[in-house]
Scaffold this motif. Structure first.
Motif, short mmCIF file in Angstrom:
data_model
loop_
_atom_site.label_atom_id
_atom_site.label_comp_id
_atom_site.label_asym_id
_atom_site.label_seq_id
_atom_site.Cartn_x
_atom_site.Cartn_y
_atom_site.Cartn_z
N PRO A 80 0.69 6.13 10.50
CA PRO A 80 0.81 7.26 9.58
C PRO A 80 -0.08 7.17 8.33
CG PRO A 80 2.89 6.01 9.75
CD PRO A 80 1.98 5.52 10.85
N VAL A 81 -0.43 5.97 7.91
CA VAL A 81 -1.25 5.81 6.70
C VAL A 81 -2.71 6.24 6.92
CG1 VAL A 81 -2.27 3.96 5.27
CG2 VAL A 81 0.20 4.10 5.55
N ILE A 82 -3.16 6.28 8.18
CA ILE A 82 -4.57 6.63 8.43
C ILE A 82 -4.76 7.86 9.32
CG2 ILE A 82 -5.48 4.31 8.04
CD1 ILE A 82 -5.58 3.88 11.06
N ASP A 83 -3.68 8.34 9.95
CA ASP A 83 -3.84 9.45 10.91
C ASP A 83 -4.56 10.66 10.30
OD1 ASP A 83 -2.70 8.26 13.16
OD2 ASP A 83 -0.67 8.90 12.63
N ASN A 84 -4.32 10.93 9.02
CA ASN A 84 -4.93 12.12 8.40
C ASN A 84 -6.08 11.77 7.46
OD1 ASN A 84 -3.10 13.94 9.69
ND2 ASN A 84 -1.53 13.15 8.30
N GLY A 85 -6.68 10.59 7.67
CA GLY A 85 -7.82 10.20 6.83
C GLY A 85 -7.46 8.99 5.98
N ILE A 86 -8.50 8.32 5.53
CA ILE A 86 -8.30 7.07 4.80
C ILE A 86 -8.47 7.28 3.30
CG2 ILE A 86 -9.32 4.77 4.43
CD1 ILE A 86 -9.56 4.54 7.43
N THR A 87 -7.49 6.83 2.53
CA THR A 87 -7.56 6.91 1.07
C THR A 87 -8.04 5.56 0.55
OG1 THR A 87 -5.64 8.35 1.16
CG2 THR A 87 -6.25 7.50 -1.02
N LYS A 88 -9.14 5.60 -0.21
CA LYS A 88 -9.71 4.35 -0.74
C LYS A 88 -8.76 3.71 -1.76
CE LYS A 88 -14.49 4.34 0.27
NZ LYS A 88 -14.31 4.10 1.71
N GLY A 89 -8.79 2.38 -1.83
CA GLY A 89 -8.01 1.66 -2.83
C GLY A 89 -8.60 1.83 -4.22
N ALA A 90 -7.87 1.31 -5.22
CA ALA A 90 -8.32 1.42 -6.60
C ALA A 90 -9.04 0.14 -7.02
CB ALA A 90 -7.11 1.65 -7.50
N ALA A 91 -10.08 0.29 -7.84
CA ALA A 91 -10.79 -0.88 -8.37
C ALA A 91 -9.85 -1.62 -9.32
CB ALA A 91 -12.04 -0.43 -9.10
N ASN A 92 -9.96 -2.92 -9.38
CA ASN A 92 -9.15 -3.75 -10.28
C ASN A 92 -7.65 -3.63 -10.06
OD1 ASN A 92 -11.62 -4.46 -11.55
ND2 ASN A 92 -11.49 -2.58 -12.77
N PHE A 93 -7.25 -3.26 -8.85
CA PHE A 93 -5.82 -3.15 -8.54
C PHE A 93 -5.21 -4.56 -8.50
CE2 PHE A 93 -2.40 -2.87 -5.32
CZ PHE A 93 -1.62 -1.90 -5.92
N THR A 94 -4.02 -4.72 -9.08
CA THR A 94 -3.48 -6.08 -9.22
C THR A 94 -2.20 -6.34 -8.44
OG1 THR A 94 -2.42 -5.40 -11.26
CG2 THR A 94 -4.54 -6.52 -11.47
N GLY A 95 -1.82 -5.43 -7.54
CA GLY A 95 -0.69 -5.73 -6.67
C GLY A 95 0.56 -4.94 -6.97
N GLY A 96 1.67 -5.35 -6.36
CA GLY A 96 2.94 -4.64 -6.48
C GLY A 96 3.98 -5.31 -5.60
N THR A 97 5.11 -4.64 -5.43
CA THR A 97 6.20 -5.23 -4.65
C THR A 97 6.37 -4.47 -3.34
OG1 THR A 97 7.29 -5.97 -6.65
CG2 THR A 97 8.68 -5.78 -4.72
N ILE A 98 6.61 -5.21 -2.27
CA ILE A 98 6.90 -4.58 -0.97
C ILE A 98 8.39 -4.76 -0.67
CG2 ILE A 98 4.56 -4.75 -0.02
CD1 ILE A 98 5.41 -7.25 1.51
N TYR A 99 8.95 -3.79 0.07
CA TYR A 99 10.39 -3.78 0.35
C TYR A 99 10.61 -3.56 1.85
CZ TYR A 99 10.51 -2.80 -4.65
OH TYR A 99 10.33 -2.87 -6.01
#
Ligand SMILES: N[C@@H](CCC(=O)N[C@@H](CS)C(=O)NCC(=O)O)C(=O)O
Ligand SMILES: [Zn+2]
Ligand SMILES: [Zn+2]
Length: 187
Positions: A7-26
């Motif tokens: 589902p994250v790529i079926d409708n096209g790919i969204t580029k990540g952000a420069a200098n992104f520093t992470g987050g929490t997964i659940y």
């Protein structure tokens, strides 16, 4: 034929952000979610068609990236985690209740030891590195995908700008090969 790569790529790919520093997964439990905090972005993020990686329902592929294991910490409900297959190279720590894989870790001597494998779609923040390639594409046939349609799968990845491989990408294959050569004393 109609199929979902993921589902994250079926409708096209969204580029990540420069200098992104992470987050929490659940995990996917409705309450008492397992939470794992990732203190950096991932690299080598990719689609994996193998039969072992966790995939959302209906998707042919998992999306999985790596980051240093020191940047990974379990921050809630870790008692719900168990290692799926302790004999596997990648020890996949999954939620016993909902089945989602939170992180995969390598404990044995291996080219990728020190890197943990994670699915960043489990995070509630955006900016993670976008998928870079598709790996283990032919493996979906082992899980029952009709080989006559596999070129449509490769074509869809190519239309999204992702190269397809039946094992891993050349830089990762080179790391594995160099590790083997070092172990044999040839490098
Ligand atoms: N064709 C096999 C390939 C499995 C495989 O080799 N998976 C890769 C990509 S995740 C791997 O590195 N596995 C090591 C492990 O799971 O420990 C399948 O689909 O089960
Ligand atoms: Zn869960
Ligand atoms: Zn896999």
């Amino acid at each position: 034929m109609a199929f979902s790569l993921h589902p994250v790529i079926d409708n096209g790919i969204t580029k990540g952000a420069a200098n992104f520093t992470g987050g929490t997964i659940y995990c996917h439990c409705p309450s008492d979610k397992v939470a794992v905090t990732l203190k950096s972005n991932v690299v080598h993020n990719h689609a994996c068609g193998c039969s072992i990686c966790w995939k959302p329902k209906g998707a042919l592929f998992a999306i999985i990236g790596v980051l240093p294991r020191d940047a990974v910490s379990v921050t809630a409900n870790g008692s719900k985690l168990h290692v799926l297959d302790p004999e596997a190279t990648i020890q996949r720590n999954a939620c016993k209740e909902c089945g989602v894989h939170l992180f995969g870790r390598i404990e044995k001597d291996h080219a990728f030891k020190g890197l943990d494998f994670v699915h960043v779609e489990l995070s509630d923040v955006k900016g993670w590195q976008e998928p870079q390639f598709a790996a283990f594409v032919s493996s979906i046939i082992e899980q029952g995908f009709d080989p006559k349609d596999i070129d449509q799968v490769r074509g869809k990845f190519k239309s999204l700008g992702l190269e397809t491989y039946d094992v891993l990408s050349p830089p990762l294959m080179d790391m594995l090969a160099a590790f083997t050569a070092k172990q044999a004393g040839l490098l």
